[in-house]
Design a protein around this motif. Structure first.
Motif, PDB file in Angstrom:
ATOM      1  N   TRP A  54       1.593   1.788   3.096  1.00 16.02           N
ATOM      2  CA  TRP A  54       0.461   0.984   2.697  1.00 16.02           C
ATOM      3  C   TRP A  54       1.015  -0.457   2.362  1.00 16.02           C
ATOM      4  CZ3 TRP A  54      -2.777   0.447  -2.371  1.00 16.02           C
ATOM      5  CH2 TRP A  54      -3.936  -0.305  -2.091  1.00 16.02           C
ATOM      6  N   ASP A  55       0.332  -1.490   3.154  1.00 16.71           N
ATOM      7  CA  ASP A  55       0.839  -2.722   2.809  1.00 16.71           C
ATOM      8  C   ASP A  55      -0.083  -3.503   1.985  1.00 16.71           C
ATOM      9  OD1 ASP A  55      -1.316  -3.281   4.479  1.00 16.71           O
ATOM     10  OD2 ASP A  55      -0.244  -4.275   5.749  1.00 16.71           O
ATOM     11  N   GLY A  56      -1.364  -3.051   1.354  1.00 14.82           N
ATOM     12  CA  GLY A  56      -2.190  -3.527   0.544  1.00 14.82           C
ATOM     13  C   GLY A  56      -3.407  -4.174   1.192  1.00 14.82           C
ATOM     14  N   PHE A  57      -3.170  -4.487   2.486  1.00 15.99           N
ATOM     15  CA  PHE A  57      -4.304  -4.990   3.260  1.00 15.99           C
ATOM     16  C   PHE A  57      -4.842  -3.832   4.324  1.00 15.99           C
ATOM     17  CE2 PHE A  57      -1.623  -8.520   2.078  1.00 15.99           C
ATOM     18  CZ  PHE A  57      -2.590  -9.170   1.442  1.00 15.99           C
ATOM     19  N   ASN A  58      -4.099  -3.272   5.058  1.00 19.22           N
ATOM     20  CA  ASN A  58      -4.659  -2.296   6.210  1.00 19.22           C
ATOM     21  C   ASN A  58      -4.946  -0.808   5.486  1.00 19.22           C
ATOM     22  OD1 ASN A  58      -4.461  -4.164   8.143  1.00 19.22           O
ATOM     23  ND2 ASN A  58      -2.080  -3.893   8.002  1.00 19.22           N
TER      24      ASN A  58
END
Length: 120
Positions: A54-58
């Motif tokens: 998880w990149d925090g946006f998607n």
């Protein structure tokens, strides 16, 4: 002549004491809710998120133990972990040793030849 030991009697809560239990639980409820919200839920969320990419946006994508395999095969992490463990051992040894030494010095009683400190 020996006497038989007395049986332990169980003290029963009276009706008034049992009525107070609901108030105890009622007053504890906000504390339990706040503890769960700010302590238990974040720990659970971090644990669940550690199994995702998880990149925090998607949206997070489940990838199983891949994050942990990458972590423990990374040489930088292993060096940092070793340094942390050494730091903990040294700090613990120094803190406990110094604390014990100070406690020992403060515990010593004055000898017969020494005079007590006089405050004027």
């Amino acid at each position: 002549m020996k006497t038989a030991p007395k049986k332990a009697t169980r003290i029963k809560a009276g009706r008034i004491q049992r009525a107070n239990y609901k108030w105890i639980y009622l007053f504890l409820l906000p504390t339990i809710v706040i503890f769960a919200m700010f302590y238990l839920m974040p720990i659970a969320q971090v644990f669940v998120t550690s199994f995702t990419k998880w990149d925090g946006f998607n949206a997070p994508k489940f990838n199983g133990l891949t994050n942990y395999i990458n972590l423990f095969t990374n040489s930088s992490f292993l060096i940092a972990l070793k340094n942390l463990l050494w730091w903990c051992v040294i700090a613990l040894t120094l803190h406990v040793g110094f604390g014990t030494l100070v406690a020992f010095v403060l515990y010593q009683r004055p000898t017969a030849g020494s005079s007590p400190v006089q405050c004027s």
